[in-house]
Enzyme design. Structure first.
Site, mmCIF file in Angstrom:
data_model
loop_
_atom_site.group_PDB
_atom_site.id
_atom_site.type_symbol
_atom_site.label_atom_id
_atom_site.label_comp_id
_atom_site.label_asym_id
_atom_site.label_seq_id
_atom_site.Cartn_x
_atom_site.Cartn_y
_atom_site.Cartn_z
ATOM 1 C CE LYS A 288 -5.192 -0.130 1.502
ATOM 2 N NZ LYS A 288 -5.494 0.662 2.656
ATOM 3 C CD GLU A 378 -20.180 -4.853 7.423
ATOM 4 O OE1 GLU A 378 -19.195 -3.699 6.951
ATOM 5 O OE2 GLU A 378 -19.966 -6.060 6.968
ATOM 6 N NE ARG A 406 -22.152 -4.772 2.985
ATOM 7 C CZ ARG A 406 -20.810 -5.512 2.078
ATOM 8 N NH1 ARG A 406 -19.454 -6.111 2.791
ATOM 9 N NH2 ARG A 406 -20.327 -5.391 1.389
#
Length: 640
Positions: A288, A378, A406
């Site tokens: 990253k 979630e 979700r």
């Protein structure tokens, strides 16, 4: 200030232009693309580290595959800036995440190259598989389908559901695992350790490279030779890396890990994989922030979306204020949770992969044994919280409003049907700003209001947030307790107020008035305060009620309102249909009151990205919009 692209990048208006380049020119193009992203984000802001990490992969994919006919699906979309720049949006890229400009995420209506719209994680495999199955059904057997998913997104349950189905699908789907050991915050869980084992096995990687070279040499000798190499490769995996069968046990041919920054190797590998039929997965190891020192070496969470910065020094620009500013609501939540937990040993905190975004990291630092990051999961976060509650603990489960969608099934079945006292703190309620419709928290009031055993509240300021959290941790007879609050700052620089209990279902009168009553819920009530002050200077007396609770709603206060006022305006930063205003209308109808009601809030359409105030203005519930609604309502009286 428009950023000038490099010599090669300036010629790329589509992947067709990219394919005109010689393979040896791709290294330079990658450098120019990376620099273009750095230059733009440093000036205009946006997501950063993720897109830098996939520059080479992005170039290789569009170089080898025939997009948009071959369909490329990005997971989440934080990493899709290079993709956008290479697919005809380079000259508009400075409008990224700006009101009326490009979306910060792939968006189907924005470009034919955006095969699937995304904004949350773990959906790419399922979406790409659906496309692949459709292509097979339509006899488009030459069509390729590629899903790029990060190791963080792979922790989401739907990703495993997609992988499980892909393995038995007999489709041309290529799943690329972009493994950078990070999502927004550091990854958690056993999957992280598993991927680390793969990427650090030197013996396996050495022999794997030899197999790749052998495959290349034998590729001209027909299918039988390739089958031999495949069997050798499988044997190596089974013998040297006992855990490597995670993907292959799902019937996905596993290739890798490979260096995700070696453009030459990536082009070769993708060219080979393009001709291998069936479901397969390529494991790419990336960094990253690759190519920008401060992002590579610094805090990856900080450089996920750093805002504007000095690209030379890496200094992130922050606004300097002359006087103390109100804190962010998320920080008030984080500090208050720690205060409450110190006084109540039963309190625990839960977040699905957003400890810094929700400020749960404050508790994780001070009380690591009582705060849990469960990964991008979630549904698990909610049912995990329910399990904690069955044992007498007091869970504060913090989930972004839009991501709570979700876990709706788990809220209904695992929490409310069982009448468990789980506390849900919904961050980013209302408009989320530049992240756009995939992140707007527009629907939580409407979809929770219909569920039994649910309390719904929203604070108008930091003090009320603290009081609601204090109230939520007190003993009660079951019932979930939802507290919703917006992204960004509150209104109280001196916010550390003593906490006190608020009677569940009680609102408060902010201001007396005679002409019109304004009923608000949550932070948006501060707009009404401003409007009342404006109109008072014009001799117009407006009553203002901060209802605080949508469910149970303060019926005593509503009886007072409808007994006195024939003109009522409701204001909310949620969807109008089924929301707070609808609750007021239902009360009026159920109790045979008759009044003119104007509901202000998020309309029944998808609202795009922009600054919060810009979106409030667009939808007519900024201070000017509220004032306009009051004046129009009073003018109706005067014309009768």
């Amino acid at each position: 200030m428009l950023i000038t692209p490099g010599k090669l990048l300036s010629q790329i208006n589509s992947p067709d232009d990219l394919k005109k380049l010689d393979k040896v020119q791709l290294v330079q193009l990658c450098e120019e693309l990376r620099q273009f992203i750095i230059d733009n984000v440093s000036v205009y802001g946006g997501h950063f580290g993720a897109s830098l990490g996939v520059v080479e992969l992005t170039v290789a994919l569009h170089y080898i595959f025939n997009t948009p006919y071959d369909q490329l699906v990005w997971d989440v979309g934080h990493q899709a800036y290079g993709h956008k720049i290479l697919t005809g949006r380079r000259d508009e890229f400075h409008t990224n995440r700006v009101y009326g400009g490009l979306s910060g995420f792939p968006k189907m209506k924005e470009s034919k190259y955006d095969a699937f719209g995304v904004g949350h994680s773990s959906t790419s495999v399922s979406a790409a598989l659906g496309m692949a199955v459709a292509s097979k059904y339509l006899n488009q057997n030459d069509r390729q389908h590629i899903a790029v998913i990060g190791d963080g997104a792979l922790t989401g349950g739907i990703a495993f559901e997609g992988l499980n189905h892909a393995g038995v699908s007999d489709t041309n789907i290529l799943i690329i695992l972009n493994d950078n050991c990070m999502s927004i915050d550091p990854n958690v869980g056993a999957l992280k350790d598993y991927l680390t084992d793969i990427t650090t096995s030197r013996t396996y990687n050495k022999l794997k490279d030899d197999v790749w070279k052998l495959l290349g040499k034998l590729s001209n000798f027909g299918k039988s030779a390739q089958e031999i190499v495949s069997k050798v490769e499988t044997g190596i995996k089974s013998t040297l890396l006992s855990q490597s069968n995670l993907f292959e046990s799902l019937n996905l041919r596993y290739f890798g890990p490979v260096d995700g920054h070696d453009i030459d190797h990536l082009v070769t590998i993708l060219g080979d994989l393009k001709n291998i039929k069936g479901p397969k997965i390529l494991h790419c190891v990336t960094v990253k922030g690759k190519g920008y020192g401060p992002a590579e070496k610094g805090n990856a969470t900080t450089w996920h979306a750093p805002g504007t910065f000095d690209k030379i020094t890496g200094e992130i620009f922050k606004k300097v204020y002359e006087k103390p500013q109100p804190p962010k609501y998320q920080d008030v939540f984080g500090h208050t949770l720690v205060e409450l937990a110190k006084a109540n040993e039963k309190i625990v905190g839960i977040t699905p992969a957003m400890p810094s975004g929700s400020s749960m990291n404050i508790m994780m630092k001070e009380m690591p044994d009582r705060a849990f990051d469960v990964g991008i999961a979630e549904q698990h976060a909610v049912t995990f919280s329910a399990g904690l509650a069955t044992q007498g603990l007091i869970p504060f489960c913090n989930i972004y409003s839009s991501f709570m969608q979700r876990a709706y099934d788990q809220v209904v079945h695992d929490v409310c049907i069982q009448n468990l006292p789980v506390n849900f703190c919904l961050d980013r309620a209302g408009f989320a700003g530049a992240d756009g419709p995939t992140h707007h928290g527009a629907y939580d009031v409407a979809f929770f209001r219909c569920v039994p055993n649910m309390i719904i509240a929203s604070p108008m300021n930091e003090s009320e947030l603290r009081n609601l959290m204090y109230t939520a941790q007190l003993p009660r007879n079951g019932k979930a307790f939802t507290i919703r609050y917006p992204r960004g700052q509150g209104v109280m620089p001196e916010w550390r107020t003593p906490m006190e209990e608020i009677k569940v279902g009680s609102g408060r009168k902010i201001k007396e008035g005679e002409d019109v009553a304004i009923l608000t819920i949550g932070h948006i009530g501060n707009y009404a305060v401003e409007v009342c002050e404006r109109l008072e200077k014009r001799g117009i007396e407006i009553a203002h009620y901060d209802m605080r609770f949508v469910k149970p709603i303060d019926e005593e206060l509503l009886h007072e309102v409808f007994s006195k006022f024939s003109k009522v305006i409701t204001v909310e930063d949620g969807c109008i249909q089924g929301g707070f205003g609808s609750a007021v209308l239902e009360f009026m109808a159920d109790n045979n009151y008759h009044a003119e009601i104007k509901r202000l809030g998020i309309p029944d359409r998808i609202v795009e990205h922009g600054e919060q105030i810009e979106l409030h203005r667009e939808c007519g519930f900024d201070p000017d919009g509220i004032e306009k609604a009051v004046i129009q309502m009073l003018e109706t009286v005067n014309t009768i």
